[in-house]
Enzyme design. Structure first.
Site, PDB file in Angstrom:
ATOM      1  N   THR A 288       0.834  -1.206   0.000  1.00  0.00           N
ATOM      2  CA  THR A 288       0.000   0.000   0.000  1.00  0.00           C
ATOM      3  C   THR A 288       0.868   1.255   0.000  1.00  0.00           C
ATOM      4  O   THR A 288       0.663   2.174  -0.801  1.00  0.00           O
ATOM      5  CB  THR A 288      -0.919  -0.002   1.255  1.00  0.00           C
ATOM      6  OG1 THR A 288      -1.753  -1.157   1.185  1.00  0.00           O
ATOM      7  CG2 THR A 288      -1.773   1.240   1.319  1.00  0.00           C
TER       8      THR A 288
ATOM      9  N   HIS B 111       4.350 -10.076   2.825  1.00  0.00           N
ATOM     10  CA  HIS B 111       3.425 -11.083   3.375  1.00  0.00           C
ATOM     11  C   HIS B 111       2.702 -11.871   2.283  1.00  0.00           C
ATOM     12  O   HIS B 111       1.969 -12.813   2.583  1.00  0.00           O
ATOM     13  CB  HIS B 111       2.442 -10.464   4.373  1.00  0.00           C
ATOM     14  CG  HIS B 111       1.365  -9.607   3.794  1.00  0.00           C
ATOM     15  ND1 HIS B 111       0.097 -10.070   3.566  1.00  0.00           N
ATOM     16  CD2 HIS B 111       1.355  -8.306   3.414  1.00  0.00           C
ATOM     17  CE1 HIS B 111      -0.654  -9.087   3.090  1.00  0.00           C
ATOM     18  NE2 HIS B 111       0.090  -8.002   2.972  1.00  0.00           N
TER      19      HIS B 111
ATOM     20  N   THR C 125      12.817   5.166  11.742  1.00  0.00           N
ATOM     21  CA  THR C 125      13.745   4.080  12.109  1.00  0.00           C
ATOM     22  C   THR C 125      13.297   2.794  11.435  1.00  0.00           C
ATOM     23  O   THR C 125      12.120   2.437  11.472  1.00  0.00           O
ATOM     24  CB  THR C 125      13.787   3.916  13.650  1.00  0.00           C
ATOM     25  OG1 THR C 125      14.162   5.173  14.199  1.00  0.00           O
ATOM     26  CG2 THR C 125      14.783   2.849  14.058  1.00  0.00           C
TER      27      THR C 125
ATOM     28  N   CYS D  44     -17.407  -7.169   2.141  1.00  0.00           N
ATOM     29  CA  CYS D  44     -18.547  -7.698   2.899  1.00  0.00           C
ATOM     30  C   CYS D  44     -18.788  -6.907   4.166  1.00  0.00           C
ATOM     31  O   CYS D  44     -17.881  -6.692   4.937  1.00  0.00           O
ATOM     32  CB  CYS D  44     -18.208  -9.108   3.367  1.00  0.00           C
ATOM     33  SG  CYS D  44     -18.800 -10.371   2.335  1.00  0.00           S
TER      34      CYS D  44
HETATM   35  N1  PLP Z   1      -1.545  -4.468  -4.233  1.00  0.00           N
HETATM   36  C1  PLP Z   1      -2.132  -5.659  -4.427  1.00  0.00           C
HETATM   37  C2  PLP Z   1      -2.329  -6.161  -5.817  1.00  0.00           C
HETATM   38  C3  PLP Z   1      -2.540  -6.426  -3.335  1.00  0.00           C
HETATM   39  O1  PLP Z   1      -3.133  -7.619  -3.540  1.00  0.00           O
HETATM   40  C4  PLP Z   1      -2.339  -5.918  -2.029  1.00  0.00           C
HETATM   41  C5  PLP Z   1      -2.805  -6.668  -0.849  1.00  0.00           C
HETATM   42  O2  PLP Z   1      -3.798  -7.374  -0.876  1.00  0.00           O
HETATM   43  C6  PLP Z   1      -1.715  -4.665  -1.888  1.00  0.00           C
HETATM   44  C7  PLP Z   1      -1.336  -3.972  -3.008  1.00  0.00           C
HETATM   45  C8  PLP Z   1      -1.479  -4.074  -0.540  1.00  0.00           C
HETATM   46  O3  PLP Z   1      -0.336  -4.658   0.045  1.00  0.00           O
HETATM   47  P1  PLP Z   1      -0.104  -4.537   1.632  1.00  0.00           P
HETATM   48  O4  PLP Z   1      -1.066  -5.439   2.284  1.00  0.00           O
HETATM   49  O5  PLP Z   1       1.324  -4.965   1.834  1.00  0.00           O
HETATM   50  O6  PLP Z   1      -0.260  -3.097   1.988  1.00  0.00           O
END
Ligand code: PLP
Length: 369
Positions: free
Chosen positions: A70, A196, A232, A320
């Site tokens: 994000t 993740h 940091t 949802c």
């Molecule tokens: N972009 C895509 C295509 C994703 O599937 C996701 C998470 O589901 C993200 C960005 C966001 O990543 P993060 O959860 O590391 O902020």
């Protein structure tokens, strides 16, 4: 619990968790400190930077750690506020970390256009030239979609637009570890990653930037990450991401094969049981292991709840709320009618799933539908 929601997040690998734990205990010094403990922490960050760079064919100095996908996406978009060209083109099926961020920065003087997709979720690349204008300062098209798995022809689009000198960003959060990701082959200027999604820790990601001059900081403060991302450093997260990235790229072929076997087995065995079920996405260009499937007249939130009661976790692309399911923006952009849209499940297999697990999922679907 049978877990089939690896596109939402993956379980952390034991060796990665162990490394994080060790780093937290032993390497707590601030990496900006000049004494030896601090220098050791710094060296761990630089090793991880190299591991992430190697996983995508980049140079270490082109990798900036962020708090996740994000933030990486937001950093690219918000950077454009400081530039002359303030028009952005993105695909209509981007993650909210692009689509919602675009809506937000609109009020600061950015304009944007959305590139449509066809009914399989592939961008209509031919429409791009109609959207580009002299003010276009960024094209952002995701590598692979998180709801239907469609992989976009990034390399071809970059080639087509290269003469226009418009910076190109791709959100590759869903791709690393499942399909080859190489920044030189793709020819992109920016690429977002999130640990993740490839069996690493949550809350850590990275942004590849071809040239540091093409980026402005989003988080302002200290001089960390060459002044491009203050704060940091999350040393243990970074170390965990480095190891996870190395393993993801090392095991990518095996992972691809395994996930494809599970997906094909599921699809072949599902068709005779549910002849009305509809598979969404582009099956010739898609992520392995991700299946978007609509069961007409069966609301996805109800199916999910029934599966959950049987100890099975799957997802739907739709947002949802209790008792209310909103159609997914992605499926809508692909032209899927609302009734079918809200009857769609996303099943995403992972490295730990077996054919036996898939059989259990098929049996459970047969019982509840
Ligand atoms: N972009 C895509 C295509 C994703 O599937 C996701 C998470 O589901 C993200 C960005 C966001 O990543 P993060 O959860 O590391 O902020």
């Amino acid at each position: 619990m049978l877990y089939f929601d690896h596109s939402a997040t993956t379980p952390i690998l034991p060796e990665v968790a162990q490394k994080i734990d060790h780093t937290n205990r032993e390497h707590y010094a601030n990496p900006s400190s000049i004494y030896s403990l601090g220098r050791k922490a710094r060296s761990l960050i630089e090793k991880a930077r190299q591991q992430v760079a190697d996983a995508i064919g980049a140079k270490a100095e082109q990798i900036y750690f962020t708090s996740g996908g994000t933030e990486a996406n937001n950093q690219v978009l918000w950077s454009k506020l400081a530039e002359k060209k303030k028009h952005i083109i993105a695909s209509s099926i981007e993650h909210p970390a692009i689509l919602k961020a675009l809506k937000r920065i609109e009020s600061y003087g950015i304009t944007f256009s959305l590139l449509p997709v066809d009914n399989k979720g592939t961008v209509k690349a031919d429409s791009l030239e109609h959207l580009i204008n002299e003010n276009t300062g960024l094209i952002s098209i995701m590598f692979a979609n998180n709801e239907v798995g469609t992989i976009q022809p990034i390399q071809d689009i970059v080639k087509k637009t290269s003469s226009l000198d418009i910076p190109f960003h791709t959100d590759a959060v869903q791709a690393l570890g499942k399909t080859p990701v190489n920044v030189s082959t793709l020819g992109v200027d920016y690429l977002s990653l999130s640990a993740h999604k490839f069996y690493g820790p949550k809350g850590i990601g990275a942004l590849f930037v071809k040239n540091k001059k093409m980026l402005k900081p989003l988080i302002i403060g200290g001089e960390q990450e060459s002044g491009l991302r203050a704060g940091t450093e999350n040393i243990s997260g970074i170390v965990g991401m480095g190891l996870a990235a190395e393993l993801a790229s090392k095991n990518q072929k095996d992972c691809f094969e395994h996930l494809n076997i599970l997906k094909e087995y599921f699809m072949e065995n599902l068709k005779p049981r549910f002849p009305n079920a509809i598979f969404n996405g582009n099956h010739n260009h898609c992520l392995p292991g991700l299946i978007s499937i609509s069961f007409p007249k069966n609301r996805s939130d109800i199916l999910m709840a029934k599966l959950d009661r049987k100890g099975i976790a799957v997802s739907n692309g739709a947002a949802c709320n209790t008792g209310n399911v909103k159609p997914s923006v992605v499926l809508k952009a692909m032209g899927i009618e609302d009734d079918l849209n809200i009857s769609t499940l996303r099943i995403s297999f992972g490295n730990g799933n077996s054919l036996d697990d898939v059989d259990q999922l098929l049996k459970a679907l047969e019982i509840i539908i």
